[in-house]
Design a protein around this motif. Structure first.
Motif, short mmCIF file in Angstrom:
data_model
loop_
_atom_site.label_atom_id
_atom_site.label_comp_id
_atom_site.label_asym_id
_atom_site.label_seq_id
_atom_site.Cartn_x
_atom_site.Cartn_y
_atom_site.Cartn_z
N VAL A 131 23.25 14.66 -10.92
CA VAL A 131 22.05 14.09 -11.53
C VAL A 131 20.88 14.11 -10.55
CG1 VAL A 131 21.03 11.90 -12.33
CG2 VAL A 131 23.19 12.71 -13.30
N MET A 132 21.13 13.81 -9.28
CA MET A 132 20.05 13.81 -8.29
C MET A 132 19.54 15.23 -8.05
SD MET A 132 18.71 11.08 -7.35
CE MET A 132 17.65 12.01 -6.26
N MET A 133 20.43 16.20 -8.04
CA MET A 133 19.99 17.58 -7.90
C MET A 133 19.14 17.99 -9.09
SD MET A 133 19.81 20.29 -6.10
CE MET A 133 21.09 20.13 -4.84
N LEU A 134 19.52 17.53 -10.28
CA LEU A 134 18.75 17.82 -11.48
C LEU A 134 17.36 17.19 -11.38
CD1 LEU A 134 18.44 18.89 -14.35
CD2 LEU A 134 19.54 16.79 -15.16
N ILE A 135 17.30 15.92 -10.99
CA ILE A 135 16.00 15.24 -10.85
C ILE A 135 15.13 15.95 -9.83
CG2 ILE A 135 14.87 13.12 -10.04
CD1 ILE A 135 17.14 11.54 -11.35
N ARG A 136 15.74 16.36 -8.72
CA ARG A 136 14.96 17.07 -7.70
C ARG A 136 14.43 18.41 -8.23
NH1 ARG A 136 13.54 17.11 -2.59
NH2 ARG A 136 13.23 19.11 -1.57
N ASN A 137 15.30 19.17 -8.88
CA ASN A 137 14.89 20.47 -9.40
C ASN A 137 13.77 20.34 -10.43
OD1 ASN A 137 16.72 21.79 -7.79
ND2 ASN A 137 18.27 22.00 -9.39
N LEU A 138 13.87 19.34 -11.31
CA LEU A 138 12.85 19.13 -12.33
C LEU A 138 11.54 18.66 -11.70
CD1 LEU A 138 15.00 17.42 -15.10
CD2 LEU A 138 14.06 19.73 -15.16
N THR A 139 11.63 17.81 -10.69
CA THR A 139 10.43 17.35 -9.99
C THR A 139 9.66 18.52 -9.41
OG1 THR A 139 11.42 15.20 -9.45
CG2 THR A 139 9.58 15.91 -8.09
N LYS A 140 10.39 19.45 -8.80
CA LYS A 140 9.75 20.61 -8.17
C LYS A 140 9.29 21.64 -9.22
CE LYS A 140 10.55 18.84 -4.17
NZ LYS A 140 9.44 18.26 -3.40
N THR A 141 10.16 21.94 -10.17
CA THR A 141 9.85 22.96 -11.16
C THR A 141 8.67 22.57 -12.05
OG1 THR A 141 12.17 23.66 -11.23
CG2 THR A 141 10.78 24.33 -13.07
N LEU A 142 8.63 21.30 -12.48
CA LEU A 142 7.60 20.83 -13.40
C LEU A 142 6.45 20.13 -12.68
CD1 LEU A 142 9.96 19.42 -16.20
CD2 LEU A 142 8.96 21.71 -16.02
N ASN A 190 0.86 -1.19 0.00
CA ASN A 190 0.00 0.00 0.00
C ASN A 190 0.89 1.23 0.00
OD1 ASN A 190 -2.86 -1.14 0.47
ND2 ASN A 190 -1.65 -2.12 2.07
N LEU A 191 0.63 2.13 -0.97
CA LEU A 191 1.52 3.28 -1.14
C LEU A 191 0.80 4.39 -1.88
CD1 LEU A 191 4.48 4.37 -1.03
CD2 LEU A 191 4.88 3.21 -3.19
N SER A 192 1.02 5.63 -1.45
CA SER A 192 0.48 6.79 -2.15
C SER A 192 1.62 7.71 -2.55
CB SER A 192 -0.51 7.57 -1.27
OG SER A 192 -1.68 6.82 -1.05
N LEU A 193 1.54 8.26 -3.76
CA LEU A 193 2.56 9.17 -4.27
C LEU A 193 1.93 10.53 -4.53
CD1 LEU A 193 4.26 6.80 -6.88
CD2 LEU A 193 4.86 7.12 -4.47
N ARG A 194 2.60 11.59 -4.06
CA ARG A 194 2.05 12.93 -4.18
C ARG A 194 2.75 13.72 -5.28
NH1 ARG A 194 2.20 12.24 1.57
NH2 ARG A 194 4.21 13.31 1.68
N GLU A 195 2.01 14.65 -5.86
CA GLU A 195 2.55 15.50 -6.92
C GLU A 195 3.70 16.34 -6.40
OE1 GLU A 195 -0.90 16.67 -10.02
OE2 GLU A 195 -1.22 17.42 -8.01
N GLY A 196 4.71 16.52 -7.25
CA GLY A 196 5.83 17.38 -6.91
C GLY A 196 6.77 16.82 -5.86
N GLU A 197 6.72 15.50 -5.65
CA GLU A 197 7.58 14.88 -4.64
C GLU A 197 8.33 13.69 -5.22
OE1 GLU A 197 5.61 13.88 -1.01
OE2 GLU A 197 5.05 15.96 -0.57
N ILE A 198 9.52 13.43 -4.63
CA ILE A 198 10.32 12.26 -4.98
C ILE A 198 10.18 11.23 -3.86
CG2 ILE A 198 12.60 11.37 -5.55
CD1 ILE A 198 13.46 14.19 -6.25
N THR A 199 9.77 10.03 -4.22
CA THR A 199 9.71 8.92 -3.28
C THR A 199 10.77 7.90 -3.67
OG1 THR A 199 7.34 9.20 -2.90
CG2 THR A 199 8.28 7.06 -2.34
#
Length: 228
Positions: free
Chosen positions: A184-195, A27-36
């Motif tokens: 690369v992780m900073m890029l993924i984080r920035n894109l997750t938040k920005t987009l 059981n798992l929920s994923l929220r918009e604009g977040e990295i799990t």
């Protein structure tokens, strides 16, 4: 807001008369604009869970809800269309086409997606994305001339060029050194938040966990611990 809900998902593989339960009621929920991040030892079920969530293989039981729709009840063609239009994928290796330039890699992705943009619109979108991942100066380069970190940046650009709602990343930094992994992780984080993307990532690298919003620890097909 939860964009993805995984409800009592189970996965069983059968080998002759032997049945092995790989996932045991997740059981798992994923929220918009977040990295799990999904973490755990090899064989814990992380990658199996990611591929089921991404519609790459079916669950044996349970439900995968995306934007309020039960993907479990969809036909393979309906799931394929969601993957093409709503999901993006990044893997351990970039898997770039060796005879295509950086720009052409992204153009190909737009051609096979549901984006339906005219050629000039495609070029405009490609320029925007390459600037976001700081690879606009390399758009005419071929993969053989790129470093490992640059290849992964192109792979990330390719994964988000069609503006997906969800990014699935399976060990995206495993083939990189420490510095490039952090970049690369900073890029993924920035894109997750920005987009405002929802990102689900499998990783073994504990140093990468400082960049995520939620950590899900798995063992033997079950969730042991969830941390925010």
């Amino acid at each position: 807001m939860a964009i993805f809900t995984i409800d009592d998902v189970r996965k069983t593989f059968t080998n002759g008369e032997v049945k092995e339960e790989i996932l045991k009621g997740i059981n798992l929920s994923l929220r918009e604009g977040e990295i799990t991040a999904l973490v755990g030892a090899s064989g814990s079920g992380k990658s199996t869970l990611l591929t089921i969530a991404a519609g790459l293989q079916p669950a044996s039981d349970g439900q995968v809800m995306f934007e309020g729709t039960n993907m479990t009840n969809m036909s393979p063609e309906q799931v394929r269309k969601i993957r093409a239009s709503k999901f993006g994928f990044v893997f351990q290796f970039a898997h770039l086409v060796p005879f295509l330039t950086v720009e052409e890699q992204l153009m190909l992705m737009l051609d096979v997606s549901e984006a339906k943009l005219k050629k000039q619109e495609q070029k405009n979108e490609i320029d925007k994305i390459l600037k976001l991942v700081e690879m606009d100066h390399r758009k005419n380069a071929y993969p053989s001339s790129l470093s490992g970190g640059e290849k992964q940046r192109v792979a990330i650009a390719r994964a988000i060029i069609h503006k997906p709602k969800v990014l699935f990343a399976d060990e995206p930094t495993a083939s990189l050194d420490s510095k490039r992994s952090k970049d690369v992780m900073m890029l993924i984080r920035n894109l997750t938040k920005t987009l405002n993307i929802t990102t689900l990532m499998v990783t073994h690298d504990e140093e990468m966990l400082s960049y995520v919003d939620s950590i899900i620890k798995m063992s033997d097909g079950q969730i042991l611990q969830s941390a925010v």
